[in-house]
Design a protein around this motif. Structure first.
Motif, PDB file in Angstrom:
ATOM      1  N   ASN A  22      36.736  34.959  45.224  1.00  0.00           N
ATOM      2  CA  ASN A  22      37.688  34.639  46.291  1.00  0.00           C
ATOM      3  C   ASN A  22      39.093  35.150  45.948  1.00  0.00           C
ATOM      4  O   ASN A  22      39.807  35.693  46.797  1.00  0.00           O
ATOM      5  N   VAL A  23      39.484  34.968  44.681  1.00  0.00           N
ATOM      6  CA  VAL A  23      40.804  35.449  44.238  1.00  0.00           C
ATOM      7  C   VAL A  23      40.870  36.966  44.316  1.00  0.00           C
ATOM      8  O   VAL A  23      41.859  37.546  44.788  1.00  0.00           O
ATOM      9  N   ALA A  24      39.809  37.629  43.868  1.00  0.00           N
ATOM     10  CA  ALA A  24      39.775  39.086  43.924  1.00  0.00           C
ATOM     11  C   ALA A  24      39.845  39.583  45.370  1.00  0.00           C
ATOM     12  O   ALA A  24      40.536  40.564  45.678  1.00  0.00           O
ATOM     13  N   SER A  25      39.150  38.888  46.264  1.00  0.00           N
ATOM     14  CA  SER A  25      39.179  39.261  47.676  1.00  0.00           C
ATOM     15  C   SER A  25      40.583  39.112  48.251  1.00  0.00           C
ATOM     16  O   SER A  25      41.055  39.959  49.027  1.00  0.00           O
ATOM     17  N   GLN A  26      41.269  38.022  47.868  1.00  0.00           N
ATOM     18  CA  GLN A  26      42.642  37.802  48.315  1.00  0.00           C
ATOM     19  C   GLN A  26      43.548  38.921  47.823  1.00  0.00           C
ATOM     20  O   GLN A  26      44.408  39.424  48.553  1.00  0.00           O
ATOM     21  N   VAL A  28      42.682  42.046  46.991  1.00  0.00           N
ATOM     22  CA  VAL A  28      42.358  43.303  47.670  1.00  0.00           C
ATOM     23  C   VAL A  28      42.918  43.303  49.088  1.00  0.00           C
ATOM     24  O   VAL A  28      43.489  44.297  49.555  1.00  0.00           O
ATOM     25  N   ALA A  29      42.801  42.168  49.779  1.00  0.00           N
ATOM     26  CA  ALA A  29      43.285  42.078  51.152  1.00  0.00           C
ATOM     27  C   ALA A  29      44.794  42.248  51.232  1.00  0.00           C
ATOM     28  O   ALA A  29      45.319  42.738  52.236  1.00  0.00           O
ATOM     29  N   ASN A  30      45.511  41.860  50.168  1.00  0.00           N
ATOM     30  CA  ASN A  30      46.970  41.919  50.172  1.00  0.00           C
ATOM     31  C   ASN A  30      47.526  43.061  49.333  1.00  0.00           C
ATOM     32  O   ASN A  30      48.713  43.067  49.003  1.00  0.00           O
ATOM     33  N   ALA A  31      46.672  44.014  49.016  1.00  0.00           N
ATOM     34  CA  ALA A  31      47.116  45.121  48.173  1.00  0.00           C
ATOM     35  C   ALA A  31      48.300  45.858  48.782  1.00  0.00           C
ATOM     36  O   ALA A  31      49.159  46.385  48.063  1.00  0.00           O
ATOM     37  N   GLY A 461      51.873  43.925  40.854  1.00  0.00           N
ATOM     38  CA  GLY A 461      51.133  44.182  42.084  1.00  0.00           C
ATOM     39  C   GLY A 461      49.633  44.286  41.864  1.00  0.00           C
ATOM     40  O   GLY A 461      49.123  44.154  40.740  1.00  0.00           O
ATOM     41  N   VAL A 462      48.929  44.513  42.935  1.00  0.00           N
ATOM     42  CA  VAL A 462      47.467  44.597  42.902  1.00  0.00           C
ATOM     43  C   VAL A 462      47.032  46.006  42.515  1.00  0.00           C
ATOM     44  O   VAL A 462      47.489  46.983  43.089  1.00  0.00           O
ATOM     45  N   SER A 463      46.141  46.076  41.521  1.00  0.00           N
ATOM     46  CA  SER A 463      45.503  47.344  41.166  1.00  0.00           C
ATOM     47  C   SER A 463      44.095  47.333  41.757  1.00  0.00           C
ATOM     48  O   SER A 463      43.246  46.540  41.335  1.00  0.00           O
TER      49      SER A 463
END
Length: 501
Positions: A22-26, A28-31, A461-463
């Protein structure tokens, strides 16, 4: 270890994998979400009396880099302030005339004044020429028109700045009360041991928005609350403890200001209620001077300092122009009442020079009778020569240089004893320098902002690559734990069958 314990451990593994997914999905969605900090799923081993009993999931934490975040907030405010100033000053630059056109046709103030001088020189040579007489009056009219265009632009941009100040205060209030609302939720959830990472990310996004309106610093305390201070050290409330907003997000609290019509005779703080522009207040206290940086700070500087100084420079020039001509015997320029204003630099025309640029005109006695320049049919060029030799020269009536503006705190910043053309050139150059400095500083600030934003993005940030690798790992972990659950269930079934048999 019993089958029940094995099933419990495997189930906790499934729950942990699902939580981390769920955290990973969040993430990726907010990258692509500006200001979003990557969230980290935290799991830790669980044991009872030293015996492993699975894993506990959470709480989720955010990737942080406090020094970079602080630097970027400061840079956001600097960039937004310069951007607001640059937009207004670009409008001023647009009416100052061309820097590439041929001399005499550039439309700049020095060129228009030079055209008056040239027309007067030509009239001295042909005093009986009606065309030459009209050329002087026409050139003077063009000069007055240029002065009016500049003066009107200053005041229009001051009005725009005033309007933007009201808008910024509303935006700041909305951001502050949103931060307070989110902080209240964060504090409540933290006290319950519930993860608050999503709320913290939302709050950080609001802080980023706020930093574009005002230079601020923030501090998060142990209970999850956040305090916000201006660059001047003023603590800005985020929780409405007095019930003004009933706990709702509001654009009306905690800061206050009001809309106003800006006139050349209005200033902040002004000398009376009649000429004072609105302050920014907090709980009734004037905090305008503490509102630095950001769009708000930039527009306050435009309204109260930069544009009033330009107005004061133009008023000073206009007064000096009219005074020197009159002193030499040709009252070609005057106020709308047909006379010159008082020399007081802190009162409005006709009681002083403030706003005289707007009031300047070609005197009616010459506008309707150009022959008066040479004393009618007499063709007398004495006064013309006096203006050319004395009025345009330095050392005559000195331009007012300080004690200018309604508050009496402005100065032109250059020598007032110069010749008229040199005086107009100094004014134009001084204003062009301000405009150029703001534009150059904005370019530098934007480059620095982009660099800091990139560094912060890399640090917090998101990688996508990292998240996708984590997802593959989580899929494998989930599959492995599911197999354990399946195996335990199969063993349970075998046990039940054996007992039943």
């Amino acid at each position: 270890m019993s089958l029940s314990a094995s099933l419990s451990i495997a189930t906790s593994g499934l729950n942990a994998a699902q939580y981390a997914m769920n955290v990973a999905s969040q993430n990726v969605a907010n990258a692509g979400t500006s200001g979003y900090a990557a969230e980290t799923a935290n799991v830790r081993a669980r044991d009872t009396n030293g015996v492993g009993t699975g894993v506990n999931a959470g709480p989720t934490t955010l990737a942080t880099d406090a020094p970079l975040q602080k630097a970027l907030l400061t840079q956001n405010a600097e960039t937004a302030s310069l951007s607001a100033q640059n937009a207004a000053l670009s409008a001023v630059s647009a009416v100052q005339g061309s820097t590439t056109a041929a001399a005499g046709s550039s439309g700049t103030l020095p060129d228009q004044l030079g055209n008056v001088q040239s027309a007067m020189i030509a009239l001295v040579g042909t005093p009986d020429s009606a065309t030459a007489q009209q050329n002087v009056v026409a050139a003077a009219g063009n000069l007055v028109s240029t002065v009016h265009t500049l003066a009107d632009t200053y005041q229009q941009q001051r009005q725009n700045a005033q309007d933007a100040i009201v808008g910024s205060v509303g935006s700041i209030n909305t951001s502050l009360t949103t931060i307070g609302t989110l902080s209240t939720q964060i504090m409540r959830l933290q006290s319950q041991g519930v993860s608050t990472a999503d709320l913290e990310n939302q709050r950080n996004t609001v802080v980023t928005d706020l930093s574009n309106q005002l230079s601020i610093s923030t501090q998060v305390v142990s209970n999850g609350d956040m305090s916000v201070r201006t660059a001047g050290g003023l603590l800005l409330p985020t929780h409405d403890i007095d019930g003004t907003t009933n706990g709702a997000i509001s654009s009306q609290w905690p800061l206050s200001t009001s809309a106003a019509t800006v006139t050349v005779g209005a200033a902040y703080p002004g000398t009376s209620a009649a000429n004072a522009l609105p302050a920014v207040t907090l709980a009734g206290r004037d905090v305008t001077s503490l509102m630095r940086g950001g769009t708000l700070g930039g527009n306050i500087a435009l309204r109260d300092t930069t544009l009033p100084t330009m107005q004061a420079q133009l008023d000073s020039f206009s007064y000096t122009l009219a005074s020197r001509f009159q002193q030499q015997g040709i009252g070609l320029f005057s106020g709308s009442n047909g006379s010159l204003p008082s020399a007081a630099g802190d009162a409005t025309a006709p009681d002083g020079t403030v706003g005289f640029a707007q009031d300047l005109q070609v005197s009616r006695g010459y506008a309707g009778n150009a022959g008066a320049l040479v004393n009618g049919s007499k063709g007398d060029t004495t006064a013309l020569r006096n203006v050319l030799d004395g009025g345009f020269a330095g050392g005559q009536v000195s331009a007012p240089v300080s004690g200018l503006g309604i508050n009496g705190n402005l100065a032109i910043g250059y020598d007032g004893a110069q010749g008229l053309v040199a005086l107009s050139t100094s004014m134009t150059a001084a204003q062009a320098s301000v405009i150029s400095d703001v534009s150059g500083n904005l370019d530098t600030a934007q480059a620095t902002q982009t660099s800091l934003s990139g560094k912060l993005g890399s640090a917090t940030g998101v990688s996508i690559d990292r998240e996708m690798a984590n997802i593959v790992t989580l899929q494998n972990a989930y599959t492995a734990n599911a197999k354990v659950v399946s195996a335990v269930q199969s063993m349970f079934q075998s046990l039940l069958n054996a007992i039943g048999g």
